[in-house]
Design a protein around this motif. Sequence first.
Motif, PDB file in Angstrom:
ATOM      1  N   THR B 155      35.923  42.242  33.206  1.00 59.21           N
ATOM      2  CA  THR B 155      35.999  41.487  31.944  1.00 59.21           C
ATOM      3  C   THR B 155      36.135  42.404  30.723  1.00 59.21           C
ATOM      4  O   THR B 155      36.408  41.913  29.631  1.00 59.21           O
ATOM      5  CB  THR B 155      34.754  40.584  31.726  1.00 59.21           C
ATOM      6  N   GLN B 156      35.977  43.725  30.936  1.00 57.07           N
ATOM      7  CA  GLN B 156      36.109  44.639  29.791  1.00 57.07           C
ATOM      8  C   GLN B 156      37.549  44.606  29.284  1.00 57.07           C
ATOM      9  O   GLN B 156      38.487  44.711  30.081  1.00 57.07           O
ATOM     10  CB  GLN B 156      35.739  46.075  30.165  1.00 57.07           C
ATOM     11  N   GLY B 157      37.688  44.463  27.977  1.00 57.65           N
ATOM     12  CA  GLY B 157      39.027  44.433  27.387  1.00 57.65           C
ATOM     13  C   GLY B 157      39.783  43.152  27.707  1.00 57.65           C
ATOM     14  O   GLY B 157      40.993  43.083  27.521  1.00 57.65           O
ATOM     15  N   ARG B 158      39.087  42.152  28.228  1.00 57.31           N
ATOM     16  CA  ARG B 158      39.736  40.869  28.544  1.00 57.31           C
ATOM     17  C   ARG B 158      39.276  39.798  27.552  1.00 57.31           C
ATOM     18  O   ARG B 158      38.175  39.879  27.006  1.00 57.31           O
ATOM     19  CB  ARG B 158      39.352  40.399  29.960  1.00 57.31           C
ATOM     20  N   TYR B 159      40.098  38.792  27.361  1.00 57.33           N
ATOM     21  CA  TYR B 159      39.753  37.657  26.509  1.00 57.33           C
ATOM     22  C   TYR B 159      39.102  36.575  27.363  1.00 57.33           C
ATOM     23  O   TYR B 159      39.414  36.430  28.548  1.00 57.33           O
ATOM     24  CB  TYR B 159      41.008  37.094  25.845  1.00 57.33           C
ATOM     25  N   ILE B 160      38.217  35.817  26.751  1.00 57.02           N
ATOM     26  CA  ILE B 160      37.570  34.712  27.459  1.00 57.02           C
ATOM     27  C   ILE B 160      37.755  33.423  26.669  1.00 57.02           C
ATOM     28  O   ILE B 160      37.508  33.368  25.458  1.00 57.02           O
ATOM     29  CB  ILE B 160      36.076  35.011  27.693  1.00 57.02           C
ATOM     30  N   ILE B 276      32.120  39.828  48.380  1.00 58.72           N
ATOM     31  CA  ILE B 276      32.898  40.289  47.224  1.00 58.72           C
ATOM     32  C   ILE B 276      33.387  41.697  47.545  1.00 58.72           C
ATOM     33  O   ILE B 276      32.627  42.660  47.415  1.00 58.72           O
ATOM     34  CB  ILE B 276      32.019  40.312  45.942  1.00 58.72           C
ATOM     35  N   PRO B 277      34.632  41.844  47.979  1.00 61.93           N
ATOM     36  CA  PRO B 277      35.086  43.193  48.333  1.00 61.93           C
ATOM     37  C   PRO B 277      35.296  44.082  47.114  1.00 61.93           C
ATOM     38  O   PRO B 277      35.047  45.295  47.162  1.00 61.93           O
ATOM     39  CB  PRO B 277      36.400  42.951  49.076  1.00 61.93           C
ATOM     40  N   THR B 278      35.706  43.486  45.993  1.00 61.88           N
ATOM     41  CA  THR B 278      36.060  44.285  44.816  1.00 61.88           C
ATOM     42  C   THR B 278      36.118  43.369  43.587  1.00 61.88           C
ATOM     43  O   THR B 278      36.336  42.170  43.741  1.00 61.88           O
ATOM     44  CB  THR B 278      37.437  44.962  45.054  1.00 61.88           C
ATOM     45  N   PRO B 279      35.911  43.914  42.380  1.00 60.43           N
ATOM     46  CA  PRO B 279      36.035  43.045  41.199  1.00 60.43           C
ATOM     47  C   PRO B 279      37.487  42.593  41.021  1.00 60.43           C
ATOM     48  O   PRO B 279      38.384  43.425  41.031  1.00 60.43           O
ATOM     49  CB  PRO B 279      35.618  43.941  40.024  1.00 60.43           C
ATOM     50  N   ALA B 280      37.704  41.308  40.906  1.00 60.61           N
ATOM     51  CA  ALA B 280      39.064  40.797  40.719  1.00 60.61           C
ATOM     52  C   ALA B 280      39.579  41.220  39.353  1.00 60.61           C
ATOM     53  O   ALA B 280      38.810  41.304  38.396  1.00 60.61           O
ATOM     54  CB  ALA B 280      39.070  39.280  40.837  1.00 60.61           C
ATOM     55  N   ASN B 281      40.875  41.483  39.293  1.00 61.05           N
ATOM     56  CA  ASN B 281      41.455  42.013  38.051  1.00 61.05           C
ATOM     57  C   ASN B 281      42.817  41.390  37.793  1.00 61.05           C
ATOM     58  O   ASN B 281      43.765  42.068  37.439  1.00 61.05           O
ATOM     59  CB  ASN B 281      41.538  43.545  38.180  1.00 61.05           C
ATOM     60  N   ASP B 282      42.909  40.080  37.992  1.00 59.45           N
ATOM     61  CA  ASP B 282      44.177  39.378  37.841  1.00 59.45           C
ATOM     62  C   ASP B 282      44.416  39.039  36.372  1.00 59.45           C
ATOM     63  O   ASP B 282      43.489  39.005  35.573  1.00 59.45           O
ATOM     64  CB  ASP B 282      44.151  38.103  38.679  1.00 59.45           C
ATOM     65  N   ASN B 283      45.668  38.746  36.036  1.00 61.86           N
ATOM     66  CA  ASN B 283      46.037  38.457  34.640  1.00 61.86           C
ATOM     67  C   ASN B 283      45.315  37.236  34.092  1.00 61.86           C
ATOM     68  O   ASN B 283      44.846  37.234  32.962  1.00 61.86           O
ATOM     69  CB  ASN B 283      47.547  38.225  34.523  1.00 61.86           C
ATOM     70  N   VAL B 304      39.340  34.229  32.314  1.00 59.56           N
ATOM     71  CA  VAL B 304      39.346  35.634  31.910  1.00 59.56           C
ATOM     72  C   VAL B 304      40.822  36.044  31.885  1.00 59.56           C
ATOM     73  O   VAL B 304      41.526  35.904  32.889  1.00 59.56           O
ATOM     74  CB  VAL B 304      38.542  36.502  32.899  1.00 59.56           C
ATOM     75  N   ILE B 305      41.275  36.523  30.719  1.00 58.41           N
ATOM     76  CA  ILE B 305      42.714  36.640  30.464  1.00 58.41           C
ATOM     77  C   ILE B 305      43.051  38.026  29.938  1.00 58.41           C
ATOM     78  O   ILE B 305      42.388  38.534  29.035  1.00 58.41           O
ATOM     79  CB  ILE B 305      43.143  35.577  29.423  1.00 58.41           C
TER      80      ILE B 305
END
Lengths: 476, 476
Positions: B155-160, B276-283, B304-305
Motif C-alpha cells: 500500500t506504500q505509494g498507493r492511493y486508497i 499468503i505467499p506474497t504481498p499482492a502488488n496489482d494496479n 488500492v490503486i
Amino acid sequence: MDKLQQSSYVVCLAFSIVLNLSLIFKLYGHGGQWELSWSRRAAEEAEYVAAVPCSGHGRTYLDGLVLDGKQPACECNSCYGGSDCSQFLTDCESNADGGDPYFLEPFWMQHASESAILVAGWHRMGYTFSDYAYISQELERLIRKVHDIAGNAVTQGRYIVIGAGSTHLLNAAVKALSFSSTSSFNSSSSSPASVVVSIPFYALYEAQTEYFRSVDYKFEGDGSLLQNITDGTKRVIEFVTAPNNPDGKLNKANFQGPNSEAIYDRVYYWPHFTPIPTPANDNVMVFSISKLTGHAGTRLGWAVIKDEEVYQRMLQHTLTSNLGISRDAQLRALKLLKVVVEGGGKEIFQFGYTTMRNRWENLSNALSVSNRFSLQKVEPQYCTFFQKIRGPSPAFAWVKCEREEDKDCYTVLKEEANVYGRSGSVFGAEDRYVRLALIRSQDDFDILLYRLNQLVSKEDAQPQIYMKNVTNPSLS
Amino acid sequence: MDKLQQSSYVVCLAFSIVLNLSLIFKLYGHGGQWELSWSRRAAEEAEYVAAVPCSGHGRTYLDGLVLDGKQPACECNSCYGGSDCSQFLTDCESNADGGDPYFLEPFWMQHASESAILVAGWHRMGYTFSDYAYISQELERLIRKVHDIAGNAVTQGRYIVIGAGSTHLLNAAVKALSFSSTSSFNSSSSSPASVVVSIPFYALYEAQTEYFRSVDYKFEGDGSLLQNITDGTKRVIEFVTAPNNPDGKLNKANFQGPNSEAIYDRVYYWPHFTPIPTPANDNVMVFSISKLTGHAGTRLGWAVIKDEEVYQRMLQHTLTSNLGISRDAQLRALKLLKVVVEGGGKEIFQFGYTTMRNRWENLSNALSVSNRFSLQKVEPQYCTFFQKIRGPSPAFAWVKCEREEDKDCYTVLKEEANVYGRSGSVFGAEDRYVRLALIRSQDDFDILLYRLNQLVSKEDAQPQIYMKNVTNPSLS
C-alpha cells in the motif's frame, strides 16, 4: 464520659447509616439502573470525546485525529482556528457553498440521550435481515410514520426503497423509468429516453445522468426547449424538484401524457423549509435523512413509489450497484426517526422552522436596504403541519445581482465580501444569480450575515443609478 | 448492659463503615470510572437487547422487532424456531447458498467491549470530513496498517478509495479503466472496452457490467475465447479473482499488454481463507470489510490503486453515484480494524483460519468416503503471515457430482439432502458443479455437514459403478 462516648457512637452510626443509604440509592436507586458491562468502555469513550468544549466553535469526533495519543483534536468551524477553536480568523472565507445541514446539530445535542446508539461488534453482520429483506421493517414503518406526521406524502399502498442518500436513488429512478412499462417504455427501444429539467436546477441531475453514459437515457437539459419540438411520442423522464434547489419554488411537472414520467425530488419538502399545502402523491418521490434530520453523512434516502415494477427495478438498482444499504446507516436513521416522531414531530419541525425562518428574516432584512442585490420572492402560504399561514424559511437564498455590470454575481460576492456561494451557471441559470446555503452551521450563517451587512452598508457611500428589480428572479 | 450496648454500637458502626467503603469503591473505585450521563440510556438499551439468550441459536438486534412493546424478538438461525429459537426444525432447508460471513460472529462476541461503538446523535452530520475529504484519515491509516500486518498487499505509494462494499468499487473500477489513459484507453473511442472473466466466476461481474448498459464497456464473458481472436489491439478489462470465488484458486491475469487492465478482486486474500505467499502488488486491487471482519452488512470496501488518474476516476464514481460513503459505516469499519490490528492481527486471523480449517477438514472427511461427490483440490502452501506451510481453508466448497447421470448437482443436493447450494451455471460453469458456502454460521455449517454425511452414508447401500474422478475439477 461513657454517656458522651455512647452518644458519639450513636451520632456516628446514624451518619454512617445515612451515608449507606444514600450510596445504595446512588448505585441502585434509579429505577433499577442496569449495571453496565461490555458497553461501558464505548460509552465512556464517547463521553470523553464529546466533553472537549472546543470553545463552542468546533467539535471532536470518535474517528477524528488524536493528539499526543490521547486528547481528541478539535475540528473547528469555518473562521475559527487554534487547538481549541477559540481564535476567530477575521480574513477567512465565508462558506455559503455546500449544503451541509448543520443547522440541526444543536437539536441533536439537546437530545443527546434519546439519539445516541450503542452498536455491538456483532450487530447485523449479514447481507440481509432475517426476513431476507434489505431494509429493516422497523425503519420502513418509521419512514411511513414520519410522513403521516408531517403530512407531506401519501405512503399508504406505496412501495418504499432505500438508497445511499437521494443521490443513489435519483439514478435508480432514471434507470428504472427508462425501462418502465407504465409509460410504454420499452427496454429494447432503439432511442434513449430524454432526461429533462427546469432551469434553475440541481447540477447533480446532469452530472450523474451523463456520467453513466447509458444507452437507455440521455440528458437533454431544459425541458421547455424539448417541449416545443416534441409531438408527445418522445419518451421523457423529468426531474421535478419541489421545493426547488436553488430557489425554493414548489415546482410541478411540465410533461404529461403516457410517454412522460416525473421523478419528484422532494428532499426539501419538510416543514423546516416550506409550508406543506398538501400530502404529495406523485408516482416517484425521493426523500432523504440528510434534509430531514440533518445527517448528510449517514447517506440514507428513500423513494416512495406507486408502481410495483418501478419499485422492483429501483430495488434491483440498489442491489446491483451497492448490494444493499449499510446496516449501520439504517440503524442510525432508525434511531433519529424515532426521536423525530416522538411527540408528533412537533419538536424537530418547530426547531428547524424557527431556525430557518430567523435566518431568512435576518438575510431579508440585510438585503432589504440594498439596491444591488435581491432575493427570490416566496409568498406566505397555509401549512397543514403548523395549521397556519407561515412565512418563508427556504434552505437556500437565490441572490440576484441587479447592477448591469455585476454579470458574475459569484465573483462579486467573493471579491467584495469574501463570501463563497455557488454560481448561477452551475444551475443552468445566468451568472447574475448566485446560491447561498442557509442550512449550514450557525457560525457559518453569522459570518455570512455579517459580511453581507457590511457589503450592503457600503452601497450608501456609492451613487446608485439602478432601480431595484422586484420581479421574481426565478428563470423557470 | 451499657458495655454490651456500647459493643453493639461499635460492631454496627464498624460494619456500616466497611459497607460505606465498599460502596464508595464500587461507585468510584475502578481507576476513576467515568460517571456516565447522556450515553447511559443507549448503553443500557444495547445490553438489554443483547442479554436475550435465544437459546444460543439466534440473536436479538437493536433494530429488530419488539414483542409486546418491550421484549426484543429473537431472530433464529436457519433450522431453529420458536420464540426463543430452542426448537430444532428437522425438515428445514440447509442454506449453503449466500456468503453471509457469520463465521466471525463469535470472535466479535468474545471482543464485545473493544468492538462496541457509541454513536452520538450529532456524529459527522456533514458530507465531508473537516479536511474536505470523503474518507476519515484514521480509517485510511488503519487500512494501510492491516495490510502491513497481514502482508497481503503493498500500500506504500498507493492511493486508497473506499466504496459501499466491493460491489460498488468493482463497477467504479470498470468505469475508471474504460477511460484510463494508462492503457491508451480513450473516452472518445467508438468501441466499448471488453470486460472479460475466467470460468468459473462470481456472477455479479456479469450482472453488474451488463446492468449499466454503458457505451464505455461491454461484458464479453470468458476471456479465453476472446484471447484466441484478438490481435492485442482490443481494449480489455479483466476481472481476476484471487482467491477465486467459487474455487479458491489464486488466479492471475490472462491478458497482458498496453491495451489490457486487470481488476484484482482480492476480497478473500486474507489469512482466514488462503496462505499468503506474497504481498499482492496489482494496479487495481479490491478488498472489503465483509470478508476481513465478517461485516457484510456494513457495506464498506476499499480499492488500492497505483495510478493517480484511475484513483481520481474511481473516487469520482463513488461521489457521482452515492455522494460518498456512509460516515456510520466508516466509523464501524474504523473500530473493527482497530481490534484487528491490536496485537498484530494474530487473534482474528488465527480465529478465522482455525474455524475455516476445521470446517474444511470436516467437509473433506465427509466427502472422502464418497465416490459420488468430489471437492476442489487445494495444495498446502507456505504462508508468510503464519510463517509456516498451511493447509486449505477456503470460503467455499466447489463440489462436483461425479456420476454420469448427476448432471445437475444443485438439484441432486437439494432433492436428496435438502441442501441448497449455488449452481455451477451461475458461475458460468457446468451444472455438474455446485458451490457450498462454508463461511456462514456454525449452525448452518453443522447442519450442512450432518446432511452431507447422511447423503454419503447412503452411497454404501447403492451399487457403485463409477470411479471417483480425482482431477482438479476447476474449469479455468
